[in-house]
Motif scaffolding. Structure first.
Motif, mmCIF file in Angstrom:
data_model
loop_
_atom_site.group_PDB
_atom_site.id
_atom_site.type_symbol
_atom_site.label_atom_id
_atom_site.label_comp_id
_atom_site.label_asym_id
_atom_site.label_seq_id
_atom_site.Cartn_x
_atom_site.Cartn_y
_atom_site.Cartn_z
ATOM 1 N N ILE A 124 0.869 -1.182 0.000
ATOM 2 C CA ILE A 124 0.000 0.000 0.000
ATOM 3 C C ILE A 124 0.903 1.227 0.000
ATOM 4 C CG2 ILE A 124 -1.743 1.291 1.282
ATOM 5 C CD1 ILE A 124 -2.643 -1.367 2.555
ATOM 6 N N LEU A 125 0.759 2.052 -1.031
ATOM 7 C CA LEU A 125 1.597 3.252 -1.121
ATOM 8 C C LEU A 125 0.856 4.449 -0.533
ATOM 9 C CD1 LEU A 125 3.871 4.458 -3.922
ATOM 10 C CD2 LEU A 125 1.997 5.957 -3.261
ATOM 11 N N VAL A 126 1.542 5.158 0.361
ATOM 12 C CA VAL A 126 0.961 6.367 0.969
ATOM 13 C C VAL A 126 2.012 7.478 0.950
ATOM 14 C CG1 VAL A 126 -0.772 5.310 2.493
ATOM 15 C CG2 VAL A 126 1.614 5.425 3.223
ATOM 16 N N ILE A 176 -5.174 8.083 -5.110
ATOM 17 C CA ILE A 176 -4.547 9.261 -4.524
ATOM 18 C C ILE A 176 -5.142 10.495 -5.211
ATOM 19 C CG2 ILE A 176 -2.502 8.057 -3.713
ATOM 20 C CD1 ILE A 176 -0.909 8.940 -5.966
ATOM 21 N N VAL A 177 -4.645 11.634 -4.906
ATOM 22 C CA VAL A 177 -5.342 12.859 -5.303
ATOM 23 C C VAL A 177 -4.481 13.675 -6.271
ATOM 24 C CG1 VAL A 177 -6.469 14.937 -4.407
ATOM 25 C CG2 VAL A 177 -6.399 12.888 -3.003
ATOM 26 N N GLY A 178 -5.085 14.161 -7.358
ATOM 27 C CA GLY A 178 -4.392 15.094 -8.247
ATOM 28 C C GLY A 178 -3.647 14.407 -9.387
ATOM 29 N N ALA A 220 -20.507 9.133 -4.782
ATOM 30 C CA ALA A 220 -19.250 9.107 -4.031
ATOM 31 C C ALA A 220 -19.430 8.220 -2.812
ATOM 32 C CB ALA A 220 -18.858 10.526 -3.608
ATOM 33 N N GLY A 221 -18.400 8.223 -1.944
ATOM 34 C CA GLY A 221 -18.461 7.432 -0.714
ATOM 35 C C GLY A 221 -17.503 6.257 -0.783
ATOM 36 N N MET A 222 -17.053 5.828 0.402
ATOM 37 C CA MET A 222 -16.030 4.780 0.482
ATOM 38 C C MET A 222 -16.432 3.513 -0.298
ATOM 39 S SD MET A 222 -14.643 2.798 3.895
ATOM 40 C CE MET A 222 -13.306 3.818 4.432
ATOM 41 N N PRO A 257 -19.334 2.660 -2.261
ATOM 42 C CA PRO A 257 -19.757 2.732 -3.662
ATOM 43 C C PRO A 257 -18.544 2.871 -4.598
ATOM 44 C CG PRO A 257 -21.173 4.130 -2.335
ATOM 45 C CD PRO A 257 -20.068 3.654 -1.432
ATOM 46 N N THR A 258 -17.607 3.736 -4.221
ATOM 47 C CA THR A 258 -16.457 4.005 -5.098
ATOM 48 C C THR A 258 -15.514 2.808 -5.139
ATOM 49 O OG1 THR A 258 -16.662 6.302 -4.416
ATOM 50 C CG2 THR A 258 -14.654 5.699 -5.580
ATOM 51 N N ALA A 259 -15.163 2.299 -3.945
ATOM 52 C CA ALA A 259 -14.207 1.187 -3.894
ATOM 53 C C ALA A 259 -14.770 -0.063 -4.560
ATOM 54 C CB ALA A 259 -13.846 0.896 -2.436
HETATM 55 N N1 LIG Z 1 -13.925 9.963 -1.618
HETATM 56 C C1 LIG Z 1 -14.795 9.636 -2.579
HETATM 57 O O1 LIG Z 1 -15.971 9.361 -2.331
HETATM 58 C C2 LIG Z 1 -14.325 9.570 -4.016
HETATM 59 C C3 LIG Z 1 -15.268 9.203 -5.017
HETATM 60 C C4 LIG Z 1 -14.833 9.080 -6.341
HETATM 61 C C5 LIG Z 1 -13.506 9.350 -6.640
HETATM 62 N N2 LIG Z 1 -12.631 9.742 -5.664
HETATM 63 C C6 LIG Z 1 -11.236 9.977 -6.023
HETATM 64 O O2 LIG Z 1 -10.428 8.991 -5.376
HETATM 65 C C7 LIG Z 1 -9.157 9.552 -5.040
HETATM 66 C C8 LIG Z 1 -8.905 9.364 -3.548
HETATM 67 O O3 LIG Z 1 -9.915 10.034 -2.832
HETATM 68 P P1 LIG Z 1 -10.018 9.898 -1.236
HETATM 69 O O4 LIG Z 1 -11.285 10.563 -0.870
HETATM 70 O O5 LIG Z 1 -9.778 8.497 -0.838
HETATM 71 O O6 LIG Z 1 -8.777 10.815 -0.781
HETATM 72 P P2 LIG Z 1 -8.131 10.923 0.664
HETATM 73 O O7 LIG Z 1 -9.051 10.375 1.691
HETATM 74 O O8 LIG Z 1 -7.644 12.319 0.793
HETATM 75 O O9 LIG Z 1 -6.865 9.935 0.605
HETATM 76 C C9 LIG Z 1 -5.796 10.168 -0.254
HETATM 77 C C10 LIG Z 1 -4.727 9.125 -0.014
HETATM 78 O O10 LIG Z 1 -3.715 9.296 -1.008
HETATM 79 C C11 LIG Z 1 -2.448 9.428 -0.385
HETATM 80 N N3 LIG Z 1 -1.686 10.421 -1.148
HETATM 81 C C12 LIG Z 1 -2.050 11.693 -1.437
HETATM 82 N N4 LIG Z 1 -1.081 12.302 -2.150
HETATM 83 C C13 LIG Z 1 -0.102 11.379 -2.291
HETATM 84 C C14 LIG Z 1 1.170 11.394 -2.901
HETATM 85 N N5 LIG Z 1 1.645 12.497 -3.490
HETATM 86 N N6 LIG Z 1 1.908 10.273 -2.859
HETATM 87 C C15 LIG Z 1 1.454 9.168 -2.248
HETATM 88 N N7 LIG Z 1 0.255 9.086 -1.649
HETATM 89 C C16 LIG Z 1 -0.499 10.187 -1.661
HETATM 90 C C17 LIG Z 1 -2.682 9.894 1.037
HETATM 91 O O11 LIG Z 1 -1.579 9.454 1.832
HETATM 92 P P3 LIG Z 1 -1.472 9.803 3.402
HETATM 93 O O12 LIG Z 1 -2.536 8.941 4.023
HETATM 94 O O13 LIG Z 1 -0.109 9.376 3.804
HETATM 95 O O14 LIG Z 1 -1.745 11.261 3.517
HETATM 96 C C18 LIG Z 1 -4.012 9.219 1.348
HETATM 97 O O15 LIG Z 1 -3.795 7.933 1.866
HETATM 98 C C19 LIG Z 1 -9.191 11.025 -5.489
HETATM 99 O O16 LIG Z 1 -8.576 11.135 -6.733
HETATM 100 C C20 LIG Z 1 -10.676 11.322 -5.569
HETATM 101 O O17 LIG Z 1 -10.985 12.318 -6.510
HETATM 102 C C21 LIG Z 1 -13.024 9.833 -4.358
#
Ligand SMILES: NC(=O)c1ccc[n+]([C@@H]2O[C@H](COP(=O)([O-])OP(=O)(O)OC[C@H]3O[C@@H](n4cnc5c(N)ncnc54)[C@H](OP(=O)(O)O)[C@@H]3O)[C@@H](O)[C@H]2O)c1
Length: 327
Positions: A42-44, A79-81, A301-303, A305-307
């Motif tokens: 798992i990469l973080v 991850i984001v971005g 969205a949501g943990m 549904p998305t996962a």
């Molecule tokens: N949340 C939703 O319901 C949802 C729905 C559809 C799509 N998405 C998409 O899914 C993606 C993740 O969303 P999320 O809500 O799970 O985000 P989040 O809760 O903010 O989690 C982001 C994760 O990515 C890691 N991360 C961020 N930047 C990183 C980098 N530069 N290098 C390595 N790891 C990095 C973070 O690591 P750390 O834990 O170490 O900070 C964290 O574990 C996004 O692109 C979002 O647009 C989300």
């Protein structure tokens, strides 16, 4: 039995959801698909941070360490971005690893390039979760497009905006109060800019545009308007006339075959397919030549549904092209 190694990039809301589903469904995958799915890395961003239920040996900050896992068959990216996500997936494909992403910001810009590269390297790309969360719009469109033409796509692609507009109408509250409620309930980020400005919907629409029309409009030509200027008075006046404000993202081909797209609030009446979509739901309405009009509705969205749609993406890949490593 085939043993498959899996990696997850990001362990936030979505990454943790993928991990949990893979644990919960491990036995089912064994019996139904003959595959033992094992999360190997798992990469973080910060691997020193403790994560409940996760062994420290699973965590890494290095994509090279992830890609060095023997028999790695898939990388789930949450991850984001744009970066480092794009660079990581590009590298994974070069290592002949399948990729599944939820990252709309990255995929709107680099989706086409990644798909072309994956084809060259004989691997697959899953991106259902990038658009409308748990609503299976990508799979449905891929299927429809085998026979139908899609002429026009209209969607409510941002649940936060839809929730705010719904609350303004049903609770008689201002945009600011509805936004605060959305933040308290975890529907909106602390910085809600991407949601309420229309930028989030724009990225998702560009992904749908690529799929439906094989192209995107020039991003600079797309009008993107958010919902922050809509007043309670406007919402109430519309309601009195049987109309509702919906934040609609649409893309289609004009009479001359040129692609057009726009994102912004629209007033719709009860005959419109998006009129009844309330709360945080997303919806996508497709105009097709043989089926006619089709509307998909569900959690955007949501943990889970998305996962879950991400794990489904990978299950589909396995059905299309089974992993080769046998024990
Ligand atoms: N949340 C939703 O319901 C949802 C729905 C559809 C799509 N998405 C998409 O899914 C993606 C993740 O969303 P999320 O809500 O799970 O985000 P989040 O809760 O903010 O989690 C982001 C994760 O990515 C890691 N991360 C961020 N930047 C990183 C980098 N530069 N290098 C390595 N790891 C990095 C973070 O690591 P750390 O834990 O170490 O900070 C964290 O574990 C996004 O692109 C979002 O647009 C989300």
């Amino acid at each position: 039995m085939t043993s498959v190694k899996v990696a997850i990039l990001g362990f936030g809301t979505v990454g943790e959801g993928i991990f949990n589903i893979l644990q919960e469904k491990r036995e089912q995958f064994k019996t139904q698909l003959g595959i033992d799915l094992d999360v190997a890395k798992i990469l973080v961003r910060d691997a020193t941070k403790q994560r409940v239920g996760i062994a420290n040996t699973l965590l890494t900050e290095s994509i090279d360490e992830v890609l060095a896992v023997p028999n790695l068959d898939v990388v789930f990216e949450a991850i984001v971005g744009e970066e480092p996500a794009y660079g990581y997936l590009d590298k994974a494909i070069e290592h002949h690893v399948n990729v599944v992403t939820a990252n709309k910001v990255m995929f709107a810009k680099f989706g086409q390039v990644l798909q072309e590269k994956a084809q060259k390297y004989g691997v697959q790309v899953g991106y259902e979760a990038t658009t409308a969360g748990g609503v299976p719009v990508i799979k449905t469109m891929e299927n429809i497009l085998r026979v139908n033409d899609v002429n026009h796509v209209q969607g409510i692609l941002n649940g936060t905006s839809n929730y705010i507009l719904t609350q303004m109408r049903t609770e008689g509250i201002s945009f600011e109060t509805a936004l605060k409620n959305a933040q308290q309930l975890g529907y909106a980020e602390a910085d809600p800019y991407n949601d309420v400005s229309g930028q989030d919907a724009f990225k998702k629409l560009m992904i749908l545009s690529n799929l439906a029309f094989g192209q995107q409009p020039n991003w600079d030509d797309v009008e993107v308007v958010g919902i922050s200027a809509i007043t309670l008075q406007q919402v109430q006046e519309a309601d009195a006339k049987g109309q509702r404000y919906r934040h609609i993202a649409e893309v289609g081909l004009d009479e001359d075959g040129y692609i057009f797209a726009k994102i912004g609030p629209q007033l719709v009446d009860a005959t419109h397919p998006l009129y009844s979509i309330d709360g945080v739901d997303n919806a996508v309405s497709l105009d097709t030549n043989y089926i006619g009009k089709l509307t998909l509705v569900g959690p955007g969205a949501g943990m889970y549904p998305t996962a879950s749609v991400m794990v489904e993406d990978y299950a589909d890949m396995l059905v299309k092209k089974p992993a080769l490593v046998t024990i």
